[in-house]
Write a protein that holds these residues in place. Structure first.
Motif, PDB file in Angstrom:
ATOM      1  N   ALA A 143      -6.126  15.939 -10.778  1.00  0.00           N
ATOM      2  CA  ALA A 143      -5.053  14.892 -10.712  1.00  0.00           C
ATOM      3  C   ALA A 143      -4.176  15.417  -9.556  1.00  0.00           C
ATOM      4  O   ALA A 143      -3.687  16.733  -9.501  1.00  0.00           O
ATOM      5  N   TYR A 144      -3.366  14.410  -9.146  1.00  0.00           N
ATOM      6  CA  TYR A 144      -2.743  14.507  -7.910  1.00  0.00           C
ATOM      7  C   TYR A 144      -1.282  13.901  -8.302  1.00  0.00           C
ATOM      8  O   TYR A 144      -1.247  12.783  -8.746  1.00  0.00           O
ATOM      9  N   SER A 145      -0.245  14.281  -7.661  1.00  0.00           N
ATOM     10  CA  SER A 145       1.024  13.602  -7.618  1.00  0.00           C
ATOM     11  C   SER A 145       1.627  14.077  -6.504  1.00  0.00           C
ATOM     12  O   SER A 145       1.117  14.978  -5.600  1.00  0.00           O
ATOM     13  N   ALA A 146       2.844  13.436  -6.057  1.00  0.00           N
ATOM     14  CA  ALA A 146       3.862  13.671  -4.912  1.00  0.00           C
ATOM     15  C   ALA A 146       5.294  13.534  -5.343  1.00  0.00           C
ATOM     16  O   ALA A 146       5.478  12.927  -5.920  1.00  0.00           O
ATOM     17  N   ASP A 147       5.997  14.304  -4.418  1.00  0.00           N
ATOM     18  CA  ASP A 147       7.293  14.219  -4.334  1.00  0.00           C
ATOM     19  C   ASP A 147       7.774  12.830  -4.012  1.00  0.00           C
ATOM     20  O   ASP A 147       7.393  12.395  -2.901  1.00  0.00           O
ATOM     21  N   PRO A 148       8.864  12.117  -4.871  1.00  0.00           N
ATOM     22  CA  PRO A 148       8.907  10.675  -4.549  1.00  0.00           C
ATOM     23  C   PRO A 148       9.759  10.626  -3.193  1.00  0.00           C
ATOM     24  O   PRO A 148       9.377   9.608  -2.415  1.00  0.00           O
ATOM     25  N   SER A 149      10.344  11.672  -2.602  1.00  0.00           N
ATOM     26  CA  SER A 149      10.792  11.325  -1.133  1.00  0.00           C
ATOM     27  C   SER A 149       9.762  11.461  -0.025  1.00  0.00           C
ATOM     28  O   SER A 149       9.980  11.303   1.127  1.00  0.00           O
ATOM     29  N   LEU A 150       8.604  11.826  -0.648  1.00  0.00           N
ATOM     30  CA  LEU A 150       7.557  11.938   0.560  1.00  0.00           C
ATOM     31  C   LEU A 150       6.549  10.753   0.594  1.00  0.00           C
ATOM     32  O   LEU A 150       5.467  10.792   0.964  1.00  0.00           O
ATOM     33  N   ILE A 198       0.999  -1.289  -0.016  1.00  0.00           N
ATOM     34  CA  ILE A 198       0.122  -0.128  -0.194  1.00  0.00           C
ATOM     35  C   ILE A 198       0.936   1.263  -0.164  1.00  0.00           C
ATOM     36  O   ILE A 198       2.053   1.338   0.492  1.00  0.00           O
ATOM     37  N   VAL A 199       0.524   2.171  -0.763  1.00  0.00           N
ATOM     38  CA  VAL A 199       1.148   3.395  -0.702  1.00  0.00           C
ATOM     39  C   VAL A 199       0.344   4.575   0.201  1.00  0.00           C
ATOM     40  O   VAL A 199      -0.652   4.827   0.218  1.00  0.00           O
ATOM     41  N   GLY A 200       1.357   5.319   1.030  1.00  0.00           N
ATOM     42  CA  GLY A 200       0.962   5.990   1.767  1.00  0.00           C
ATOM     43  C   GLY A 200       1.423   7.526   1.754  1.00  0.00           C
ATOM     44  O   GLY A 200       2.640   7.709   1.255  1.00  0.00           O
ATOM     45  N   ILE A 201       0.601   8.539   1.342  1.00  0.00           N
ATOM     46  CA  ILE A 201       0.803   9.806   1.194  1.00  0.00           C
ATOM     47  C   ILE A 201       0.413  10.680   2.186  1.00  0.00           C
ATOM     48  O   ILE A 201      -1.010  10.686   2.096  1.00  0.00           O
ATOM     49  N   ARG A 202       0.915  11.761   2.751  1.00  0.00           N
ATOM     50  CA  ARG A 202       0.408  12.467   3.889  1.00  0.00           C
ATOM     51  C   ARG A 202      -0.421  13.858   2.820  1.00  0.00           C
ATOM     52  O   ARG A 202      -0.149  13.969   1.851  1.00  0.00           O
ATOM     53  N   PRO A 203      -1.537  13.840   3.521  1.00  0.00           N
ATOM     54  CA  PRO A 203      -2.325  15.011   2.925  1.00  0.00           C
ATOM     55  C   PRO A 203      -1.845  16.312   2.220  1.00  0.00           C
ATOM     56  O   PRO A 203      -2.001  16.951   1.213  1.00  0.00           O
ATOM     57  N   GLU A 204      -0.775  16.682   3.234  1.00  0.00           N
ATOM     58  CA  GLU A 204       0.115  17.999   2.728  1.00  0.00           C
ATOM     59  C   GLU A 204       0.906  17.839   1.755  1.00  0.00           C
ATOM     60  O   GLU A 204       1.580  18.670   1.254  1.00  0.00           O
ATOM     61  N   HIS A 205       1.150  16.484   1.365  1.00  0.00           N
ATOM     62  CA  HIS A 205       2.239  16.208   0.363  1.00  0.00           C
ATOM     63  C   HIS A 205       1.684  15.900  -1.019  1.00  0.00           C
ATOM     64  O   HIS A 205       2.632  15.707  -1.846  1.00  0.00           O
ATOM     65  N   LEU A 206       0.287  15.875  -1.028  1.00  0.00           N
ATOM     66  CA  LEU A 206      -0.087  15.628  -2.240  1.00  0.00           C
ATOM     67  C   LEU A 206      -0.443  17.023  -2.953  1.00  0.00           C
ATOM     68  O   LEU A 206      -0.784  17.918  -2.688  1.00  0.00           O
ATOM     69  N   ARG A 207       0.042  17.191  -4.316  1.00  0.00           N
ATOM     70  CA  ARG A 207       0.146  18.290  -4.945  1.00  0.00           C
ATOM     71  C   ARG A 207      -0.722  18.215  -6.456  1.00  0.00           C
ATOM     72  O   ARG A 207      -0.665  17.002  -6.886  1.00  0.00           O
TER      73      ARG A 207
END
Lengths: 344, 278
Positions: free
Chosen positions: A325-332, A264-273
């Motif tokens: 559409a959303y993406s996120a920084d790989p480090s986050l 499962i992939v986890g991304i914090r709400p503040e890290h989705l752009r």
């Protein structure tokens, strides 16, 4: 002041073991917060350190001394209770002096300590009042004062702010932080509120079902949660989890990871752009926008029904029901094993 | 609105009237007894003299002169005070232990204690009389009366205290432990001051129960340890039914306890509701 060593500690009620093999080192002067959902054993662990609960297995040592069989008052610890637990029939002065009188301390020394503590906590004017005549915040100060006067090596706080209203909670939280700064004592603090944990702690101990899930500094826990439970417990709003099937085809490229069905992939709400169509990791319909002043929380729902939240500075110029559409920084981006919940 | 107002007016009058009516029914026998105590034995049995009679103090004077009222009264006071004291001395530590350090057996122990009140006293009358008379040699002593009175009231004492102690937050006792107070100090400095109201009503009720106890005090005493219950009992039988004298004795026996109860009404109500009223 003293360090604290917990080795292989367990707790059983009859045949039921509720705390399992807890190992924990707390350094001298450290501010440690035990955090976890209700029933996770955080209060039980604190009460075992205090001496209010028997230790079924393992050892608790304060400084160099194993205290398993030592009476609470002889352990050099003082406790602040959630309900304040002041003596209702004694005035504030007597409440604070009670423990010192039990220890047969000379009256002039008691007086010095009580007035000193009252000064620090701004309760000098209330010394003659009974707890009944005080507000919740004042009672909490008296409870803290009662702990201070004993000059303990370790302070124990059991959800001390949960009976206060929101504004007072923030203020008192700050005062406890200042107190720690001033006294430099070891402090152990139990809460279910992760904001209190994040703001106060040098070190957070996350507990679940009588086991330690992770120990680390607030930022470590936030940035590298060891498992899915910690990932969702620390941070507000909590981390979004996505199954591989929810993500779009080019998510692996967008997020810079390899994705398979067992993760499962986890991304914090503040890290989705928000990103351009076609480069997204996930695409979903806007459901609801919550305005919180300095930021907005955007509730999204993907086509397969997965719900998630994003935290943005400005509300999106999108109508309800339209896609973003959303993406996120790989480090986050975090990945956890679907079966075990462990970090990958 | 009018209907509501009417209803309030109706209940404002109806309920107090009903309450007074019921209270008077309850009170009438006592009133009748006090009234009768001022009549001669001859007047006492004539219904037409219910209110119209020539009052006399003869019965009371007779009672103190011929029946040694003060000795019985003293016995009642001594046995009730000591029995209450003894029951509390045992009951407080017991209720403390069960309220703050409960074990899995606590519930059963409490039930067992209460179950001792279910045994009919008559069932043990013979062994009690026989043993105390022939083996222990304590028959008709104040010691025996005190022991019996405190033991028969102990279950109630423990139940009441347990209920009161239960209402004291556990954290306050724990705060005491953190402050290094001894077990005795915990009871003396924290528990008793906090449970003061409950303790007072328990003591008061126990005292009243002891004072009013008749079954055992009548049967386990003859003269030496006889209480006021025995005095009433003694005036009933030997010389026929002398209502005037009997009423005077009864009034003098219940008088002190009614006065005590009157002054301690508030505590009593609290005690009878078992801590439900804070």
């Amino acid at each position: 002041m003293a360090s604290l060593t917990i080795q292989g500690v367990s707790k059983s009620y009859g045949d039921v073991e509720v705390m399992h093999d807890i190992d924990l080192d707390i350094a001298d002067g450290e501010f440690v917060v035990f955090v976890g959902p209700s029933g996770c054993g955080k209060s039980t662990l604190l009460r075992m350190i205090a001496g209010l609960e028997d230790i079924s297995g393992g050892t608790v040592a304060i400084g160099d001394q194993v205290v398993n069989e030592v009476a609470p008052a002889k352990r050099g610890v003082a406790m602040v209770f959630q309900t304040y637990a002041l003596y209702p029939h004694m005035n504030v002065y007597k409440n604070m002096a009670f423990g010192l009188r039990q220890a047969k301390m000379p009256e002039d020394e008691i007086d010095k300590r009580v007035r000193g503590a009252a000064e620090v906590l701004h309760i000098t004017d209330y010394l003659d009042r009974t707890p009944r005549a005080l507000s919740g915040g004042q009672r909490q100060r008296v409870a803290i004062g009662r702990a201070i006067v004993r000059e303990p090596e370790v302070f124990l706080f059991d959800e001390p702010l949960s009976n206060l209203d929101a504004a007072l909670r923030v203020q008192t939280r700050l005062e406890i932080a200042r107190l720690h700064e001033r006294l430099g004592s070891t402090m152990i603090y139990v809460t279910h509120d992760q904001v209190e944990a994040m703001t106060l702690a040098d070190k957070i101990v996350v507990l679940r079902d009588g086991r330690i899930e992770q120990v680390g500094s607030p930022i470590e826990l936030y940035e590298r949660p060891r498992n899915a439970f910690v990932a969702q417990f620390i941070g507000s709003p909590k981390m979004n989890f996505f199954e591989a099937s929810t993500l779009s085809e080019n998510a692996a490229t967008a997020l810079g990871i390899t994705i398979d069905e067992s993760a499962i992939v986890g991304i914090r709400p503040e890290h989705l752009r928000v990103c351009a169509e076609g480069q997204e990791a996930i695409r979903a319909k806007l459901e609801l926008v919550e305005h919180l002043g300095e930021h907005v929380l955007v509730h999204m729902i993907a086509d397969d029904g997965t719900e998630f939240i994003t935290k943005m500075e400005k509300p999106p110029q999108t109508a309800r029901g339209d896609y973003i559409a959303y993406s996120a920084d790989p480090s986050l981006v975090h990945q956890f094993d679907k079966a075990s919940g462990q970090r990958r | 609105m009018a209907i509501v107002a009417q209803q309030t007016k109706f209940s404002k009058i109806f309920w107090p009237v009903l309450a007074w009516f019921i209270a008077l029914i309850f009170f009438f026998p006592i009133f009748w007894m006090v009234l009768t105590s001022f009549k001669t034995d001859a007047d006492a049995v004539k219904p037409e003299f219910l209110f119209t009679f020539k009052p006399t103090l003869e019965n009371y004077l007779n009672m103190t002169a011929n029946y040694d009222y003060w000795r019985f009264a003293t016995n009642s006071v001594i046995t009730s005070v000591f029995a209450t004291g003894f029951a509390l001395a045992v009951g407080v530590p017991c209720a403390y232990a069960m309220a703050f350090n409960p074990s899995r057996a606590t519930k059963d122990v409490l039930m067992w204690m209460l179950s001792t009140k279910m045994l009919p006293a008559a069932a043990v009358l013979y062994p009690m009389t026989f043993l105390t008379k022939n083996f222990l040699g304590v028959f008709d002593t104040k010691f025996l009366v005190i022991v019996v009175l405190s033991l028969i009231n102990l279950p109630i004492v423990i139940w009441m205290l347990f209920t009161y102690f239960k209402e004291i937050p556990k954290e306050i006792i724990e705060a005491g432990k953190m402050d290094g107070v001894s077990t005795w100090g915990e009871i003396k400095d924290i528990l008793l001051p906090l449970a003061w109201g409950g303790l007072a009503s328990t003591a008061l009720l126990t005292f009243i129960f002891c004072w009013n106890e008749a079954y055992w005090t009548v049967r386990l005493t003859t003269t030496e340890a006889a209480t006021l219950s025995k005095l009433i009992e003694g005036n009933r039988a030997p010389e026929g039914l002398f209502f005037g004298r009997l009423s005077a004795v009864s009034a003098a026996a219940v008088g002190p306890i009614i006065v005590l109860g009157w002054f301690c009404q508030k505590q009593l109500v609290q005690g009878l509701t078992f801590g439900a009223v804070k």
